[in-house]
Design a protein around this motif. Sequence first.
Motif, PDB file in Angstrom:
ATOM      1  N   LYS A   1     -20.570  74.894 -13.015  1.00  0.00           N
ATOM      2  CA  LYS A   1     -19.514  75.165 -12.339  1.00  0.00           C
ATOM      3  C   LYS A   1     -19.572  76.666 -12.987  1.00  0.00           C
ATOM      4  O   LYS A   1     -19.620  76.946 -13.559  1.00  0.00           O
ATOM      5  CB  LYS A   1     -18.767  74.411 -12.845  1.00  0.00           C
ATOM      6  N   LEU A   2     -19.171  77.402 -11.385  1.00  0.00           N
ATOM      7  CA  LEU A   2     -18.889  78.852 -11.895  1.00  0.00           C
ATOM      8  C   LEU A   2     -17.442  78.827 -11.336  1.00  0.00           C
ATOM      9  O   LEU A   2     -16.562  78.362 -10.462  1.00  0.00           O
ATOM     10  CB  LEU A   2     -20.045  79.445 -10.861  1.00  0.00           C
ATOM     11  N   VAL A   3     -16.475  79.400 -12.602  1.00  0.00           N
ATOM     12  CA  VAL A   3     -15.349  79.321 -12.303  1.00  0.00           C
ATOM     13  C   VAL A   3     -14.776  80.588 -12.740  1.00  0.00           C
ATOM     14  O   VAL A   3     -14.679  81.438 -13.606  1.00  0.00           O
ATOM     15  CB  VAL A   3     -14.542  77.788 -13.686  1.00  0.00           C
ATOM     16  N   CYS A   4     -14.040  81.268 -11.293  1.00  0.00           N
ATOM     17  CA  CYS A   4     -12.800  82.152 -11.507  1.00  0.00           C
ATOM     18  C   CYS A   4     -11.974  82.579 -12.389  1.00  0.00           C
ATOM     19  O   CYS A   4     -11.020  81.519 -12.206  1.00  0.00           O
ATOM     20  CB  CYS A   4     -12.578  82.869 -10.286  1.00  0.00           C
ATOM     21  N   ILE A   5     -12.145  83.327 -13.439  1.00  0.00           N
ATOM     22  CA  ILE A   5     -10.971  83.255 -13.903  1.00  0.00           C
ATOM     23  C   ILE A   5      -9.496  84.236 -14.018  1.00  0.00           C
ATOM     24  O   ILE A   5      -9.157  83.939 -14.859  1.00  0.00           O
ATOM     25  CB  ILE A   5     -11.542  83.203 -16.014  1.00  0.00           C
ATOM     26  N   VAL A   6     -10.561  85.258 -13.594  1.00  0.00           N
ATOM     27  CA  VAL A   6      -9.903  86.604 -13.163  1.00  0.00           C
ATOM     28  C   VAL A   6      -9.374  87.212 -11.468  1.00  0.00           C
ATOM     29  O   VAL A   6     -10.995  87.435 -11.775  1.00  0.00           O
ATOM     30  CB  VAL A   6      -9.174  87.351 -14.527  1.00  0.00           C
ATOM     31  N   ASP A   7      -9.132  87.247 -10.677  1.00  0.00           N
ATOM     32  CA  ASP A   7      -9.129  87.884  -9.643  1.00  0.00           C
ATOM     33  C   ASP A   7      -7.265  88.684  -9.707  1.00  0.00           C
ATOM     34  O   ASP A   7      -6.863  88.711 -10.517  1.00  0.00           O
ATOM     35  CB  ASP A   7      -9.040  87.106  -9.180  1.00  0.00           C
ATOM     36  N   ASP A   8      -7.530  89.056  -8.668  1.00  0.00           N
ATOM     37  CA  ASP A   8      -5.732  89.624  -8.166  1.00  0.00           C
ATOM     38  C   ASP A   8      -5.507  88.376  -8.080  1.00  0.00           C
ATOM     39  O   ASP A   8      -5.191  87.321  -7.706  1.00  0.00           O
ATOM     40  CB  ASP A   8      -5.397  90.456  -6.738  1.00  0.00           C
ATOM     41  N   GLY A   9      -3.948  88.864  -8.906  1.00  0.00           N
ATOM     42  CA  GLY A   9      -2.548  87.905  -8.392  1.00  0.00           C
ATOM     43  C   GLY A   9      -2.603  86.895  -9.689  1.00  0.00           C
ATOM     44  O   GLY A   9      -1.653  85.169  -9.728  1.00  0.00           O
ATOM     45  N   TYR A  10      -3.705  86.398 -10.408  1.00  0.00           N
ATOM     46  CA  TYR A  10      -4.571  85.588 -11.148  1.00  0.00           C
ATOM     47  C   TYR A  10      -3.096  85.947 -12.383  1.00  0.00           C
ATOM     48  O   TYR A  10      -2.075  87.427 -12.482  1.00  0.00           O
ATOM     49  CB  TYR A  10      -5.528  85.744 -11.816  1.00  0.00           C
ATOM     50  N   MET A  11      -2.897  84.925 -13.065  1.00  0.00           N
ATOM     51  CA  MET A  11      -1.876  85.162 -14.739  1.00  0.00           C
ATOM     52  C   MET A  11      -2.492  84.294 -15.985  1.00  0.00           C
ATOM     53  O   MET A  11      -3.042  83.571 -15.690  1.00  0.00           O
ATOM     54  CB  MET A  11      -0.372  84.146 -13.853  1.00  0.00           C
ATOM     55  N   TRP A  12      -2.116  84.843 -16.639  1.00  0.00           N
ATOM     56  CA  TRP A  12      -2.582  84.748 -18.189  1.00  0.00           C
ATOM     57  C   TRP A  12      -1.327  84.475 -19.077  1.00  0.00           C
ATOM     58  O   TRP A  12      -0.516  85.031 -19.216  1.00  0.00           O
ATOM     59  CB  TRP A  12      -3.481  85.660 -19.033  1.00  0.00           C
ATOM     60  N   LEU A  13      -1.334  82.853 -19.475  1.00  0.00           N
ATOM     61  CA  LEU A  13      -0.138  82.949 -20.394  1.00  0.00           C
ATOM     62  C   LEU A  13      -0.807  83.137 -21.731  1.00  0.00           C
ATOM     63  O   LEU A  13      -1.951  81.869 -22.385  1.00  0.00           O
ATOM     64  CB  LEU A  13       0.817  81.486 -19.756  1.00  0.00           C
ATOM     65  N   GLN A  14      -0.488  83.347 -22.965  1.00  0.00           N
ATOM     66  CA  GLN A  14      -1.145  83.229 -24.141  1.00  0.00           C
ATOM     67  C   GLN A  14      -0.316  82.177 -25.511  1.00  0.00           C
ATOM     68  O   GLN A  14       1.003  83.073 -24.925  1.00  0.00           O
ATOM     69  CB  GLN A  14      -1.706  84.729 -24.681  1.00  0.00           C
ATOM     70  N   GLN A  15      -0.281  81.747 -25.980  1.00  0.00           N
ATOM     71  CA  GLN A  15       0.403  80.565 -26.824  1.00  0.00           C
ATOM     72  C   GLN A  15      -0.244  80.806 -27.575  1.00  0.00           C
ATOM     73  O   GLN A  15      -1.321  80.599 -28.457  1.00  0.00           O
ATOM     74  CB  GLN A  15       0.534  79.162 -26.395  1.00  0.00           C
ATOM     75  N   PHE A  16       1.163  81.402 -29.134  1.00  0.00           N
ATOM     76  CA  PHE A  16       0.890  82.130 -30.732  1.00  0.00           C
ATOM     77  C   PHE A  16       2.119  80.761 -31.526  1.00  0.00           C
ATOM     78  O   PHE A  16       2.315  81.948 -31.788  1.00  0.00           O
ATOM     79  CB  PHE A  16       0.916  83.694 -30.680  1.00  0.00           C
ATOM     80  N   PRO A  17       1.318  79.764 -31.878  1.00  0.00           N
ATOM     81  CA  PRO A  17       1.735  79.438 -32.277  1.00  0.00           C
ATOM     82  C   PRO A  17       2.120  80.102 -34.024  1.00  0.00           C
ATOM     83  O   PRO A  17       0.376  80.558 -34.223  1.00  0.00           O
ATOM     84  CB  PRO A  17       1.603  77.788 -32.345  1.00  0.00           C
ATOM     85  N   PHE A  18       3.000  79.981 -34.950  1.00  0.00           N
ATOM     86  CA  PHE A  18       3.100  79.792 -35.909  1.00  0.00           C
ATOM     87  C   PHE A  18       2.947  78.942 -37.390  1.00  0.00           C
ATOM     88  O   PHE A  18       2.650  78.285 -36.535  1.00  0.00           O
ATOM     89  CB  PHE A  18       4.451  80.083 -36.337  1.00  0.00           C
ATOM     90  N   ASN A  19       1.953  79.379 -37.798  1.00  0.00           N
ATOM     91  CA  ASN A  19       0.852  78.482 -38.988  1.00  0.00           C
ATOM     92  C   ASN A  19       0.214  77.879 -38.030  1.00  0.00           C
ATOM     93  O   ASN A  19       0.385  75.895 -38.576  1.00  0.00           O
ATOM     94  CB  ASN A  19       2.132  77.580 -39.380  1.00  0.00           C
ATOM     95  N   LYS A  20      -0.095  78.055 -37.417  1.00  0.00           N
ATOM     96  CA  LYS A  20      -1.091  77.382 -36.377  1.00  0.00           C
ATOM     97  C   LYS A  20      -2.144  78.184 -37.026  1.00  0.00           C
ATOM     98  O   LYS A  20      -2.755  79.273 -36.841  1.00  0.00           O
ATOM     99  CB  LYS A  20      -1.642  77.122 -35.045  1.00  0.00           C
ATOM    100  N   ASN A  21      -4.042  77.296 -37.055  1.00  0.00           N
ATOM    101  CA  ASN A  21      -5.419  78.053 -36.488  1.00  0.00           C
ATOM    102  C   ASN A  21      -5.463  78.495 -34.874  1.00  0.00           C
ATOM    103  O   ASN A  21      -6.993  78.218 -35.323  1.00  0.00           O
ATOM    104  CB  ASN A  21      -5.876  77.587 -37.379  1.00  0.00           C
ATOM    105  N   HIS A  22      -4.593  78.884 -33.991  1.00  0.00           N
ATOM    106  CA  HIS A  22      -5.290  78.624 -32.633  1.00  0.00           C
ATOM    107  C   HIS A  22      -4.462  79.176 -32.189  1.00  0.00           C
ATOM    108  O   HIS A  22      -3.321  79.252 -32.221  1.00  0.00           O
ATOM    109  CB  HIS A  22      -5.555  76.927 -31.894  1.00  0.00           C
ATOM    110  N   SER A  23      -5.113  79.793 -30.776  1.00  0.00           N
ATOM    111  CA  SER A  23      -4.195  80.757 -29.973  1.00  0.00           C
ATOM    112  C   SER A  23      -4.737  79.823 -28.508  1.00  0.00           C
ATOM    113  O   SER A  23      -5.571  79.477 -28.229  1.00  0.00           O
ATOM    114  CB  SER A  23      -4.196  81.413 -30.205  1.00  0.00           C
ATOM    115  N   VAL A  24      -3.818  79.300 -27.486  1.00  0.00           N
ATOM    116  CA  VAL A  24      -4.140  78.786 -26.216  1.00  0.00           C
ATOM    117  C   VAL A  24      -3.868  80.073 -25.294  1.00  0.00           C
ATOM    118  O   VAL A  24      -2.821  80.664 -25.049  1.00  0.00           O
ATOM    119  CB  VAL A  24      -3.469  77.397 -25.755  1.00  0.00           C
ATOM    120  N   THR A  25      -4.809  80.450 -24.244  1.00  0.00           N
ATOM    121  CA  THR A  25      -4.775  81.519 -23.335  1.00  0.00           C
ATOM    122  C   THR A  25      -5.047  80.473 -22.134  1.00  0.00           C
ATOM    123  O   THR A  25      -6.105  79.263 -21.744  1.00  0.00           O
ATOM    124  CB  THR A  25      -5.708  82.239 -23.205  1.00  0.00           C
TER     125      THR A  25
END
Length: 180
Positions: free
Chosen positions: A53-77
């Motif tokens: 699989k080839l997955v386009c992750i950024v192009d014109d008009g794309y959006m990246w949401l990032q979540q930075f939860p407190f007191n966790k060992n992960h961040s999600v984009t």
Amino acid sequence: MLKRKFGDLSNWKRVIKRKYSQTYLETKEFKGYITLLNTIKVTEPLSVQYGKKLVCIVDDGYMWLQQFPFNKNHSVTTMFDADGNIVQWYIDICLRNGMKNGIPWMDDLFLDIVVLPSGELIVRDADELEDALSKGIVDKALYDLAWKEVHNLKSLIGTGSFKLINLSKDHREKLLPKLK
């Protein structure tokens, strides 16, 4: 030394026109910062290969949401295409999330988990973590923490109970009106 990654992605040269917003949230399901980057214009699209699989992750008009939860060992984009469809969730395993000069950040622990809308799950960059351990960038405790977090998240994702994935569309909707 761990690499610190900032939520505004302001040093990303590929993005030549952007809009950005962020906010602090404290709800029953989530406590921390969320950011949204709208890549209005990029120098060129960026795609990644997962098996066949080839997955386009950024192009014109794309959006990246990032979540930075407190007191966790992960961040999600969560990466959305120009039509608002999710193309992937990218989970960075990290030592901590924080805030500096008004911008959320995370200290990267090398391991990552990619979840595709099909449900396919891919663990990435184990070689980078091994290399960091051998070079003394991380000690055995941080190495073990990273793998423990990966196993915990894989279990939560497998049962459909990893909340940040389920909250990504709602969090994007909260930030859309604030894009500047």
